[in-house]
Design an enzyme around this catalytic site. Structure first.
Site, mmCIF file in Angstrom:
data_model
loop_
_atom_site.group_PDB
_atom_site.id
_atom_site.type_symbol
_atom_site.label_atom_id
_atom_site.label_comp_id
_atom_site.label_asym_id
_atom_site.label_seq_id
_atom_site.Cartn_x
_atom_site.Cartn_y
_atom_site.Cartn_z
ATOM 1 N N LYS A 111 0.862 -1.186 0.000
ATOM 2 C CA LYS A 111 0.000 0.000 0.000
ATOM 3 C C LYS A 111 0.895 1.232 0.000
ATOM 4 O O LYS A 111 2.035 1.177 0.486
ATOM 5 C CB LYS A 111 -0.904 0.025 1.242
ATOM 6 C CG LYS A 111 -2.149 0.852 1.042
ATOM 7 C CD LYS A 111 -3.190 0.087 0.234
ATOM 8 C CE LYS A 111 -4.407 0.933 -0.069
ATOM 9 N NZ LYS A 111 -5.483 0.105 -0.645
HETATM 10 P P1 NAD Z 1 -13.012 7.462 -3.464
HETATM 11 O O1 NAD Z 1 -12.039 8.535 -3.174
HETATM 12 O O2 NAD Z 1 -13.452 7.262 -4.871
HETATM 13 O O3 NAD Z 1 -14.338 7.639 -2.576
HETATM 14 C C1 NAD Z 1 -14.358 7.798 -1.195
HETATM 15 C C2 NAD Z 1 -15.731 8.333 -0.822
HETATM 16 O O4 NAD Z 1 -15.849 8.392 0.589
HETATM 17 C C3 NAD Z 1 -16.004 9.736 -1.333
HETATM 18 O O5 NAD Z 1 -17.351 9.798 -1.764
HETATM 19 C C4 NAD Z 1 -15.839 10.623 -0.088
HETATM 20 O O6 NAD Z 1 -16.615 11.773 -0.169
HETATM 21 C C5 NAD Z 1 -16.345 9.678 0.961
HETATM 22 N N1 NAD Z 1 -15.841 9.975 2.302
HETATM 23 C C6 NAD Z 1 -14.639 10.446 2.689
HETATM 24 N N2 NAD Z 1 -14.596 10.564 4.033
HETATM 25 C C7 NAD Z 1 -15.791 10.140 4.479
HETATM 26 C C8 NAD Z 1 -16.372 10.017 5.757
HETATM 27 N N3 NAD Z 1 -15.699 10.376 6.852
HETATM 28 N N4 NAD Z 1 -17.610 9.522 5.849
HETATM 29 C C9 NAD Z 1 -18.299 9.174 4.742
HETATM 30 N N5 NAD Z 1 -17.810 9.285 3.508
HETATM 31 C C10 NAD Z 1 -16.582 9.760 3.382
HETATM 32 O O7 NAD Z 1 -12.371 6.122 -2.867
HETATM 33 P P2 NAD Z 1 -12.695 4.617 -3.217
HETATM 34 O O8 NAD Z 1 -11.674 4.144 -4.180
HETATM 35 O O9 NAD Z 1 -14.136 4.475 -3.502
HETATM 36 O O10 NAD Z 1 -12.349 3.921 -1.831
HETATM 37 C C11 NAD Z 1 -13.288 3.822 -0.765
HETATM 38 C C12 NAD Z 1 -12.873 2.666 0.122
HETATM 39 O O11 NAD Z 1 -12.799 1.475 -0.650
HETATM 40 C C13 NAD Z 1 -11.507 2.795 0.776
HETATM 41 O O12 NAD Z 1 -11.540 2.183 2.034
HETATM 42 C C14 NAD Z 1 -10.598 2.014 -0.150
HETATM 43 O O13 NAD Z 1 -9.435 1.538 0.494
HETATM 44 C C15 NAD Z 1 -11.530 0.883 -0.505
HETATM 45 N N6 NAD Z 1 -11.190 0.153 -1.731
HETATM 46 C C16 NAD Z 1 -11.107 0.773 -2.927
HETATM 47 C C17 NAD Z 1 -10.829 0.015 -4.059
HETATM 48 C C18 NAD Z 1 -10.819 0.628 -5.436
HETATM 49 O O14 NAD Z 1 -10.686 -0.143 -6.417
HETATM 50 N N7 NAD Z 1 -10.981 1.912 -5.604
HETATM 51 C C19 NAD Z 1 -10.570 -1.350 -3.955
HETATM 52 C C20 NAD Z 1 -10.674 -1.957 -2.707
HETATM 53 C C21 NAD Z 1 -10.991 -1.191 -1.602
#
Ligand code: NAD
Length: 421
Positions: A111
């Site tokens: 990461k």
């Molecule tokens: P992103 O940046 O696209 O979206 C994150 C979202 O969370 C945004 O809408 C933001 O406004 C919201 N947010 C931020 N702080 C917040 C809070 N305190 N309460 C509620 N909402 C909040 O990110 P993403 O890629 O969608 O990632 C989200 C989660 O999924 C993370 O934990 C990430 O590690 C995990 N994840 C992502 C992927 C991927 O392929 N993108 C894969 C596996 C896991």
């Protein structure tokens, strides 16, 4: 500091170690292997300057951590967020090791993160930050050693800058150095929506297991970014009623159902989901305890804790985010009979299609979206069934079952390779 303010139980690295310890104990894991797997293999901290648009120079701190590479190259996203800490990156790298092992793809866990507030930065500042960070961590990354991907606040655009920077240093194009790239430069069909799609497959399998009908369910999604929005779109398409959605500043609730596509258009126009017509405003905390059948936390860590777990009313919690539930909350949800699909399974669709992207880049042969989705579904369903079988056989929750499978696979790879020198 944020880290000091966190109670022991909310430090993600301690949580990741605690989750590992539970399984290591259950598996009666050799003490030597336990010591190896409990900590990341290598950690890189970089402090680097970036020229801002006003001509000033600011120093940023970033990390890249490899937890384990015994099953293949290190794989994991890069996060841009003001709250990034080394402990958070360590935990996320460890979770990546288990995730790749749960879905049985040949990667280890990594990461990266940069402490910054991308919302306060221009595109050109973000580009310079990304290119310099890439250069700083280039001693780690490469198609055979460590392949980054998007995470919170990074996207296909960011991956294109990383790929270009790395390629410039090499003197030729190296698409396989990152995944989650735009299709035009070697990205994969289906990657952008893979995490949400994988999450949807695990929800459908859970519903089948619990004898529930998707068309009679209500879903609440916390976080409306990549993972949250795609999960909402696809569950909506399957016939689930999307009753709540949220962003970082709060959420919206309508028990009669929201059209997530309309909410997305509204968010694109206004920058927030708040103010969407015909919906009540809720806080992110309130969203978690709304009446619904399926709850998808898809934002950040430590959302369901000992403080609110008892109030969760969903029947299924599908962890789109990494680490949204603390171990204390896990126990409470399990006692309440809530079916939790752990992050290492529920959001493994992203890394699975990243694996497909890497394979396609290496062989310069690309699959169409139907092929990608078919392969993704096969892996997600198979992995779900393997975890469920373990959970039932050993009478444990789905997280413990997923970790049991994963830790066993990583431990086996570690012992099979033997100790160098
Ligand atoms: P992103 O940046 O696209 O979206 C994150 C979202 O969370 C945004 O809408 C933001 O406004 C919201 N947010 C931020 N702080 C917040 C809070 N305190 N309460 C509620 N909402 C909040 O990110 P993403 O890629 O969608 O990632 C989200 C989660 O999924 C993370 O934990 C990430 O590690 C995990 N994840 C992502 C992927 C991927 O392929 N993108 C894969 C596996 C896991």
């Amino acid at each position: 500091m944020v880290q000091d303010a966190l109670s022991q139980s909310e430090n993600p690295y301690q949580i990741a170690q605690q989750q590992f310890d539970i399984v290591a104990e259950r598996l009666n894991l050799d003490p030597g292997i336990r010591q190896i797997l409990r900590k990341p293999k290598r950690e890189l901290t970089v402090n680097f300057p970036v020229r801002m648009d006003d001509g000033s120079v600011r120093s940023f701190t970033g990390y890249r951590v490899h937890h384990n590479v015994n099953r293949g190259p290190a794989k994991g996203g890069i996060r841009y967020h003001p709250d990034v800490t080394i402990d958070e990156v360590r935990a996320l790298s460890m979770w990546m090791t288990w995730k790749c092992a749960v879905v049985n793809i040949p990667f280890g866990g990594a990461k990266g993160g940069v402490i910054c507030d991308p919302k306060q930065m221009s595109q050109s500042e973000l580009e310079r930050l990304t290119r310099r960070y890439t250069t700083e961590i280039s001693i780690f990354i490469g198609p055979e050693s460590d392949i980054p991907a998007p995470d919170v606040n990074t996207n296909a655009r960011t991956m294109a800058w990383i790929m270009d920077t790395y390629s410039m240093h090499k003197g030729y194009s190296v698409p396989a150095v990152v995944t989650g790239k735009p299709i035009a430069i070697g990205g994969s069909e289906g990657r952008a929506e893979a995490t949400g799609r994988g999450c949807m497959y695990t929800v459908l399998e859970s519903l089948r297991h619990l004898g529930m009908e998707v068309k009679q369910t209500a879903t609440a999604v916390q976080g409306f970014g990549n993972v949250g929005s795609v999960s909402a779109f696809l569950l909506h398409q399957q016939g689930s009623r999307i009753v709540a959605l949220s962003g970082s500043r709060g959420g919206i609730y309508n028990p009669k159902g929201l059209d997530p596509h309309k909410v997305m258009r509204y968010k694109e126009e206004t920058g927030t989901v708040l103010g969407f017509p015909e919906a009540e405003v809720v806080t992110n905390e309130e969203l978690l305890t709304l009446p619904c059948d399926i709850l998808v936390p898809a934002a950040l860590e430590n959302q369901i804790t000992a403080r609110n777990a008892d109030k969760v009313r969903a029947k299924i919690v599908a962890e789109g985010a990494n680490g949204p539930t603390t171990p204390e909350a896990d126990e409470i949800l399990y006692q309440k009979g809530i079916f939790l699909i752990p992050d290492v399974l529920a959001n493994a669709g992203g890394v699975t299609v990243s694996y497909f992207e890497w394979v396609q880049d290496l062989q310069n042969l690309f699959w169409d979206v139907d092929e990608i989705n078919r392969r993704l579904e096969r892996i997600m369903v198979r992995s779900f069934q393997e975890v469920l079988k373990t959970a039932e056989e050993q009478t444990v929750d789905m997280r413990t079952a997923a970790y049991t499978l994963a830790v066993k696979r990583v431990a086996e790879a570690t012992t099979t390779r033997g100790l160098y020198p």
